[in-house]
Design a protein around this motif. Structure first.
Motif, PDB file in Angstrom:
ATOM      1  N   LYS A  38      -9.824  15.206  52.835  1.00  0.00           N
ATOM      2  CA  LYS A  38     -10.733  14.396  53.647  1.00  0.00           C
ATOM      3  C   LYS A  38     -12.002  14.070  52.864  1.00  0.00           C
ATOM      4  O   LYS A  38     -12.520  12.958  52.946  1.00  0.00           O
ATOM      5  CB  LYS A  38     -11.071  15.098  54.960  1.00  0.00           C
ATOM      6  CG  LYS A  38      -9.882  15.107  55.903  1.00  0.00           C
ATOM      7  CD  LYS A  38     -10.225  15.668  57.239  1.00  0.00           C
ATOM      8  CE  LYS A  38      -8.982  15.628  58.140  1.00  0.00           C
ATOM      9  NZ  LYS A  38      -9.271  16.018  59.496  1.00  0.00           N
ATOM     10  N   LEU A  39     -12.484  15.027  52.071  1.00  0.00           N
ATOM     11  CA  LEU A  39     -13.656  14.765  51.237  1.00  0.00           C
ATOM     12  C   LEU A  39     -13.345  13.660  50.238  1.00  0.00           C
ATOM     13  O   LEU A  39     -14.130  12.714  50.086  1.00  0.00           O
ATOM     14  CB  LEU A  39     -14.108  16.033  50.504  1.00  0.00           C
ATOM     15  CG  LEU A  39     -15.233  15.838  49.487  1.00  0.00           C
ATOM     16  CD1 LEU A  39     -16.476  15.243  50.138  1.00  0.00           C
ATOM     17  CD2 LEU A  39     -15.560  17.154  48.796  1.00  0.00           C
ATOM     18  N   ALA A  40     -12.208  13.747  49.568  1.00  0.00           N
ATOM     19  CA  ALA A  40     -11.838  12.720  48.590  1.00  0.00           C
ATOM     20  C   ALA A  40     -11.729  11.354  49.264  1.00  0.00           C
ATOM     21  O   ALA A  40     -12.212  10.349  48.732  1.00  0.00           O
ATOM     22  CB  ALA A  40     -10.521  13.092  47.905  1.00  0.00           C
ATOM     23  N   TYR A  41     -11.132  11.311  50.438  1.00  0.00           N
ATOM     24  CA  TYR A  41     -10.996  10.059  51.193  1.00  0.00           C
ATOM     25  C   TYR A  41     -12.363   9.463  51.519  1.00  0.00           C
ATOM     26  O   TYR A  41     -12.609   8.271  51.315  1.00  0.00           O
ATOM     27  CB  TYR A  41     -10.197  10.328  52.476  1.00  0.00           C
ATOM     28  CG  TYR A  41     -10.039   9.134  53.368  1.00  0.00           C
ATOM     29  CD1 TYR A  41      -9.003   8.229  53.165  1.00  0.00           C
ATOM     30  CD2 TYR A  41     -10.932   8.892  54.415  1.00  0.00           C
ATOM     31  CE1 TYR A  41      -8.854   7.116  53.984  1.00  0.00           C
ATOM     32  CE2 TYR A  41     -10.789   7.781  55.230  1.00  0.00           C
ATOM     33  CZ  TYR A  41      -9.749   6.903  55.014  1.00  0.00           C
ATOM     34  OH  TYR A  41      -9.618   5.800  55.816  1.00  0.00           O
ATOM     35  N   VAL A  42     -13.277  10.293  52.010  1.00  0.00           N
ATOM     36  CA  VAL A  42     -14.607   9.824  52.401  1.00  0.00           C
ATOM     37  C   VAL A  42     -15.416   9.414  51.168  1.00  0.00           C
ATOM     38  O   VAL A  42     -16.190   8.458  51.211  1.00  0.00           O
ATOM     39  CB  VAL A  42     -15.342  10.894  53.244  1.00  0.00           C
ATOM     40  CG1 VAL A  42     -16.779  10.514  53.521  1.00  0.00           C
ATOM     41  CG2 VAL A  42     -14.606  11.102  54.568  1.00  0.00           C
ATOM     42  N   LEU A  43     -15.219  10.093  50.038  1.00  0.00           N
ATOM     43  CA  LEU A  43     -15.900   9.711  48.806  1.00  0.00           C
ATOM     44  C   LEU A  43     -15.459   8.332  48.331  1.00  0.00           C
ATOM     45  O   LEU A  43     -16.292   7.507  47.934  1.00  0.00           O
ATOM     46  CB  LEU A  43     -15.636  10.752  47.705  1.00  0.00           C
ATOM     47  CG  LEU A  43     -16.397  12.058  47.834  1.00  0.00           C
ATOM     48  CD1 LEU A  43     -15.744  13.147  46.986  1.00  0.00           C
ATOM     49  CD2 LEU A  43     -17.856  11.874  47.437  1.00  0.00           C
TER      50      LEU A  43
END
Length: 114
Positions: A38-43
């Motif tokens: 989810k962090l990678a997606y939001v980044l």
């Protein structure tokens, strides 16, 4: 604990924007396999936002972080391949635009359809 409460109170599948970045950065430190994708997606999403559209160094930093986070996920993580591919594609597109001469290959420039 506060980040988890904010995540639950958001009542969304993925929290976006600066709030999502803050929450997922914190939670990924504790549970990388759960929150890393989810962090990678939001980044990747943040790298395309209007806030950094004209700041290629900041965009690249966000995408470098996304690639690092996604790469660190276990190969058995079902979201790893997808978020890593998106991060690498966005980074490649950004780097291609940075090396292209100004105005070349951009729609709406001379020589285009009228």
């Amino acid at each position: 604990m506060r980040a988890r409460v904010q995540l639950l109170s958001a009542n969304r599948r993925v929290v976006r924007g600066t709030e999502g970045l803050r929450i997922y950065r914190l939670l990924t430190q504790v549970e990388p396999e759960v929150y890393g994708s989810k962090l990678a997606y939001v980044l990747v999403e943040a790298s395309a936002s209007s806030l950094v559209r004209e700041l290629p160094e900041q965009r690249l930093a966000l995408l470098d972080e996304a690639v690092a986070v996604a790469s660190a996920l276990s190969a058995t993580n079902p979201y790893r391949a997808n978020v890593l591919a998106k991060a690498l594609a966005a980074k490649g597109t950004l780097q291609e635009r940075q090396t292209r001469p100004h105005g070349v290959g951009r729609p709406g420039r001379r020589g285009g359809r009228r």
